[in-house]
Write an enzyme that holds these catalytic residues in place. Structure first.
Site, PDB file in Angstrom:
ATOM      1  N   ARG A 245      -9.186 -12.147  10.320  1.00 10.92           N
ATOM      2  CA  ARG A 245      -8.215 -11.484   9.435  1.00 10.92           C
ATOM      3  C   ARG A 245      -8.991 -10.766   8.339  1.00 10.92           C
ATOM      4  O   ARG A 245      -9.350 -11.358   7.319  1.00 10.92           O
ATOM      5  CB  ARG A 245      -7.258 -12.518   8.844  1.00 10.92           C
ATOM      6  CG  ARG A 245      -6.037 -11.926   8.137  1.00 10.92           C
ATOM      7  CD  ARG A 245      -5.110 -13.029   7.628  1.00 10.92           C
ATOM      8  NE  ARG A 245      -3.839 -12.486   7.196  1.00 10.92           N
ATOM      9  CZ  ARG A 245      -2.817 -12.213   7.994  1.00 10.92           C
ATOM     10  NH1 ARG A 245      -2.917 -12.437   9.285  1.00 10.92           N
ATOM     11  NH2 ARG A 245      -1.688 -11.721   7.522  1.00 10.92           N
TER      12      ARG A 245
ATOM     13  N   CYS B 111       0.837  -1.196   0.000  1.00 12.74           N
ATOM     14  CA  CYS B 111       0.000   0.000   0.000  1.00 12.74           C
ATOM     15  C   CYS B 111       0.875   1.250   0.000  1.00 12.74           C
ATOM     16  O   CYS B 111       1.710   1.424   0.871  1.00 12.74           O
ATOM     17  CB  CYS B 111      -0.877  -0.023   1.253  1.00 12.74           C
ATOM     18  SG  CYS B 111      -1.922   1.389   1.485  1.00 12.74           S
TER      19      CYS B 111
ATOM     20  N   GLU C 157      -5.270  -8.050  -3.472  1.00  9.88           N
ATOM     21  CA  GLU C 157      -5.538  -8.213  -2.037  1.00  9.88           C
ATOM     22  C   GLU C 157      -4.710  -7.217  -1.249  1.00  9.88           C
ATOM     23  O   GLU C 157      -3.559  -6.931  -1.602  1.00  9.88           O
ATOM     24  CB  GLU C 157      -5.191  -9.653  -1.616  1.00  9.88           C
ATOM     25  CG  GLU C 157      -5.386  -9.954  -0.149  1.00  9.88           C
ATOM     26  CD  GLU C 157      -4.128  -9.745   0.696  1.00  9.88           C
ATOM     27  OE1 GLU C 157      -4.246  -9.842   1.942  1.00  9.88           O
ATOM     28  OE2 GLU C 157      -3.044  -9.489   0.126  1.00  9.88           O
TER      29      GLU C 157
ATOM     30  N   ARG D 237      -9.412  -8.459   5.260  1.00 11.14           N
ATOM     31  CA  ARG D 237      -8.628  -7.973   4.130  1.00 11.14           C
ATOM     32  C   ARG D 237      -9.582  -7.487   3.041  1.00 11.14           C
ATOM     33  O   ARG D 237     -10.711  -7.986   2.917  1.00 11.14           O
ATOM     34  CB  ARG D 237      -7.724  -9.084   3.561  1.00 11.14           C
ATOM     35  CG  ARG D 237      -6.592  -9.509   4.498  1.00 11.14           C
ATOM     36  CD  ARG D 237      -5.589  -8.391   4.662  1.00 11.14           C
ATOM     37  NE  ARG D 237      -4.433  -8.754   5.455  1.00 11.14           N
ATOM     38  CZ  ARG D 237      -4.310  -8.531   6.756  1.00 11.14           C
ATOM     39  NH1 ARG D 237      -5.319  -7.989   7.427  1.00 11.14           N
ATOM     40  NH2 ARG D 237      -3.201  -8.850   7.398  1.00 11.14           N
TER      41      ARG D 237
END
Length: 324
Positions: free
Chosen positions: A159, A75, A114, A161
């Site tokens: 988790r 990112c 992702e 995402r």
């Protein structure tokens, strides 16, 4: 009836979690790229393939044609890079730009990207807006995205995402992509807990001076009776952080880190997956990876959509031939 053998490329491949999810749906990996040397070693050991290195230095012409591009990309903020350095494209100079140039050059049919859920709000939403705008308006993809929690796919870990899916639609067919159904049943970590007297212990001194210095319910402590998913496994897990960590009530000191097999279970990796690296690197690689069952479920839906699009294109070709 045999499934079509769709081909995919595995970018920012890590240790191959995305690859595993796609191969379970009979996709064929024709190219991989990962710059981290330790991750390359693990990838090579398990897939008998050494990933190419730095994606920014790879000649696109050397990348085979493929149906799906997959990438768990880093990112980075986009808003000022292009203006500051005089580039026309707002993503120039970032690793996402390399995804863009490959999609543009190869005219890839589909992609799965992702990232951490926080990408949605990164740089006040500008980063995400630039990504979606580039994929939709510049590259011409039908795009959808969703935040999914691995605990909703029978993985014993929370988790969250963000997953971004896209399809090239040159034939103007209706894109019928459905996100995979989430399970209402949660799987607890307890059934995967092992017994380890030695090897993963946290010293009594560290427990008294740091781990349990406050009675605030942290960190998360689990044992074989824990019937709930654990907190998100992070890449710095080996540093034993009391606020984010999950530790096991076991071992000669009464408390230990998650074992290798327990980490594999929390990420949906098989027990026979091999880590030819140090335990510290194993924790880093697991914490940076993807929950394989989530990828597997998405890959199945991508396959169905690609198959439908291929059939529709073939049908239109047949109709044109008959008409002429």
């Amino acid at each position: 009836m045999n499934k079509e053998k769709f081909k995919f490329i595995d970018l920012f491949a890590g240790i191959g979690g995305i690859r595993m999810g796609f191969e379970r749906n009979e996709f064929e990996c024709v190219f991989s790229s990962e710059w981290d040397t330790f991750s390359q070693k693990t990838y090579l050991k398990n897939f008998a393939e050494m990933p190419s290195g730095d994606i920014t230095k790879i000649d696109i012409k050397s990348i085979p044609n493929h149906d799906v591009l997959t990438a768990g990309f880093p990112c980075q903020p986009f808003s000022t890079i292009g203006k500051r350095e005089g580039f026309q494209h707002p993503t120039q100079g970032t690793l996402f730009f390399d995804i863009v140039r490959i999609l543009k050059e190869k005219k890839t049919s589909s992609f799965l990207l992702e990232n951490v859920a926080g990408l949605k709000n990164h740089d006040k939403g500008k980063t995400f807006d630039t990504i979606i705008d580039t994929l939709r308006n510049e590259l011409g993809y039908w795009v959808d995205f969703k935040i999914l929690d691995s605990a909703d796919f029978k993985v014993p870990q929370h988790r969250k995402r963000i997953y971004i899916v896209g399809f090239k639609n040159d034939s103007n067919s209706l894109i019928d992509f459905n996100w995979p159904k989430q399970s209402e049943t949660k799987v607890g970590i307890g059934k995967f807990i092992e017994t380890h007297e030695q090897g993963y212990n946290i010293s009594k001194h560290l427990q008294n001076s740091y781990i349990f210095k406050k009675n605030d319910g942290r960190p998360q402590i689990v044992d074989e009776n824990s019937n709930f998913p654990i907190k998100t496994l992070v890449s710095s897990y080996h540093k034993i952080q009391r606020l984010t960590g999950t530790f096991v009530k076991d071992g000669e000191t009464g408390l230990r880190l998650l074992s290798e097999n327990e980490c594999k279970a929390t990420m949906g990796f098989p027990k026979d997956f091999i880590f030819p690296v140090s335990r510290t690197q194993m924790y880093r690689q697991m914490g940076n990876s993807v929950a394989v069952p989530v990828i597997e479920a998405i890959a199945n839906e991508i396959r169905q959509t690609l198959s439908t699009l291929e059939r529709e294109v073939a049908l239109k070709i047949d109709k044109n031939l008959v008409a002429h």
